[in-house]
Design a protein around this motif. Structure first.
Motif, mmCIF file in Angstrom:
data_model
loop_
_atom_site.group_PDB
_atom_site.id
_atom_site.type_symbol
_atom_site.label_atom_id
_atom_site.label_comp_id
_atom_site.label_asym_id
_atom_site.label_seq_id
_atom_site.Cartn_x
_atom_site.Cartn_y
_atom_site.Cartn_z
ATOM 1 N N MET A 181 61.472 62.311 -19.810
ATOM 2 C CA MET A 181 62.258 61.098 -19.980
ATOM 3 C C MET A 181 61.571 60.131 -20.938
ATOM 4 S SD MET A 181 65.136 61.013 -18.122
ATOM 5 C CE MET A 181 65.399 59.276 -17.799
ATOM 6 N N PHE A 182 60.253 60.127 -20.938
ATOM 7 C CA PHE A 182 59.503 59.209 -21.808
ATOM 8 C C PHE A 182 59.243 59.809 -23.186
ATOM 9 C CE2 PHE A 182 58.409 57.907 -17.472
ATOM 10 C CZ PHE A 182 58.648 56.530 -17.541
ATOM 11 N N THR A 183 59.078 61.121 -23.246
ATOM 12 C CA THR A 183 58.787 61.766 -24.534
ATOM 13 C C THR A 183 60.047 62.195 -25.280
ATOM 14 O OG1 THR A 183 58.574 63.938 -23.456
ATOM 15 C CG2 THR A 183 56.574 62.592 -23.663
ATOM 16 N N GLY A 184 61.184 62.229 -24.583
ATOM 17 C CA GLY A 184 62.417 62.662 -25.233
ATOM 18 C C GLY A 184 62.589 64.163 -25.284
ATOM 19 N N GLU A 185 61.744 64.903 -24.595
ATOM 20 C CA GLU A 185 61.840 66.368 -24.582
ATOM 21 C C GLU A 185 62.375 66.814 -23.221
ATOM 22 O OE1 GLU A 185 58.002 67.856 -25.512
ATOM 23 O OE2 GLU A 185 57.966 67.015 -27.544
ATOM 24 N N LEU A 186 63.694 66.794 -23.097
ATOM 25 C CA LEU A 186 64.346 67.123 -21.832
ATOM 26 C C LEU A 186 64.909 68.532 -21.812
ATOM 27 C CD1 LEU A 186 66.197 63.738 -21.280
ATOM 28 C CD2 LEU A 186 64.241 64.586 -19.996
ATOM 29 N N ILE A 216 69.418 67.810 -24.759
ATOM 30 C CA ILE A 216 70.004 66.802 -23.882
ATOM 31 C C ILE A 216 69.910 65.413 -24.499
ATOM 32 C CG2 ILE A 216 69.769 65.697 -21.626
ATOM 33 C CD1 ILE A 216 68.882 68.365 -20.499
ATOM 34 N N VAL A 217 68.816 65.124 -25.173
ATOM 35 C CA VAL A 217 68.661 63.815 -25.806
ATOM 36 C C VAL A 217 69.748 63.597 -26.864
ATOM 37 C CG1 VAL A 217 67.129 62.383 -27.201
ATOM 38 C CG2 VAL A 217 66.186 63.784 -25.358
ATOM 39 N N LYS A 218 70.049 64.630 -27.624
ATOM 40 C CA LYS A 218 71.104 64.530 -28.638
ATOM 41 C C LYS A 218 72.463 64.317 -27.988
ATOM 42 C CE LYS A 218 73.001 67.047 -32.609
ATOM 43 N NZ LYS A 218 72.914 68.299 -33.420
ATOM 44 N N ASP A 219 72.712 65.016 -26.870
ATOM 45 C CA ASP A 219 73.983 64.835 -26.165
ATOM 46 C C ASP A 219 74.114 63.413 -25.624
ATOM 47 O OD1 ASP A 219 74.828 67.409 -26.624
ATOM 48 O OD2 ASP A 219 74.082 68.197 -24.721
#
Length: 313
Positions: free
Chosen positions: A75-80, A90-93
């Motif tokens: 959630m903090f690094t953006g790698e979901l 998921i971040v792109k979605d």
């Protein structure tokens, strides 16, 4: 104010941690196995070895606390990771669908402000007259009307019969006019009733009698003096409705074929995409908490005496 903001930020973090834990646990214990769902998508009758291989690749074989920490760090690094629904990051979605929902909710908020403020002022000015009585009946019906039914009526009338709009969403702001109005009607109707009651309660205050004694007109007293003091309960309910608009927009999005965060959340639940579901829930909870925090700040700016009363108690 600084002390108050610090306390609210601490409570904000506590709420988000609690929501993240509960959402992750509930989805993980839902009984659906994402590895099995993915395996059935690729092969009609997957073997247990194939399912177990997918489970290992997804990291579902690890203990639940380890998976939670990995997800929380993501959630903090953006790698979901990749969504099981769209096969995209998921971040792109989230960036794509949340932007659509934000546009929809933003236009719904404009509808709410345009409908609530003038109608409430007129109802308070014409108390128990014909306009007030008619508005009371309309708002009661508007509160009870389901948004999906209202959305179908709007499509049937404006898109099918009048052909002013297309059944499929149009590009740009025009495609959000009908769905945002359908989303705004229940909130507007409830806020009109609340704001009317708040305005009428302020009419019996001492400062209103003093203003009348000074010879001020009724309209000036209502707009320049009563309105500001009547806003705090309306602002609180308005920002609470903001979280409802984000989460409850899934119904309107499905009626008008709009791909927003609500539709994405429902599709992720059906696909047992635990990471996407948990992330969406945390994002919606964060928006809801921030909205309530903004309501408290705005109320204190409108009526500074509210903070002094709390300090005295």
């Amino acid at each position: 104010m600084k002390k108050y903001i610090g306390k609210r930020i601490i409570s904000f973090l506590i709420v988000l941690v609690g929501v993240s834990v509960l959402s992750f646990l509930l989805i993980a214990w839902s009984g659906k196995d994402p590895a099995e769902i993915i395996a059935h998508r690729g092969v009609s009758n997957p073997t247990p070895e194939q399912i177990e291989m997918i489970r290992v690749e997804m990291g579902l074989d690890q203990p639940l606390p380890v998976r939670y920490i990995q997800w929380l760090s993501g959630m903090f690094t953006g790698e979901l990771g990749t969504s099981l629904t769209t096969h995209q990051p998921i971040v792109k979605d989230l960036h794509k669908y949340l932007a659509t929902t934000t546009s929809l909710v933003g236009m719904a908020i404009l509808w709410i402000i345009v409908l609530t403020v003038p109608i409430s002022l007129l109802c308070a000015r014409k108390r128990n007259r014909l306009f007030d009585q008619v508005t009371r009946g309309i708002t009661i019906c508007g509160i009870c009307v389901p948004t999906f039914w209202l959305g179908f009526l709007l499509l049937l009338f404006f898109a099918v019969h009048l052909k002013w709009f297309s059944v499929l969403p149009s590009p740009g702001w025009k495609g959000f006019l009908l769905p945002s109005f359908a989303l705004a009607v229940p909130s507007s109707c409830s806020l009109i009733r609340i704001m009317r009651s708040s305005l009428l309660a302020e009419l019996s205050s001492d400062y209103v009698r003093f203003a009348k004694a000074r010879g001020l007109s009724a309209n000036r007293i209502l707009v320049c003096h009563i309105l500001r003091n009547a806003l705090p309960p309306v602002v609180t309910i308005f920002f609470q409705q903001f979280g409802f608009l984000i989460a409850g927009g899934a119904v309107v999005e499905s009626v008008f074929s709009i791909k927003g965060i609500g539709t994405y959340l429902v599709d992720s639940v059906v696909a047992a995409d635990t990471i996407s579901v948990s992330t969406c829930i945390v994002v919606i909870a964060a928006i809801f908490v921030v909205a309530n925090f903004m309501a408290d700040i705005i109320n204190r700016l409108l009526c500074p005496w509210m903070g002094r009363e709390e300090n005295d108690t």
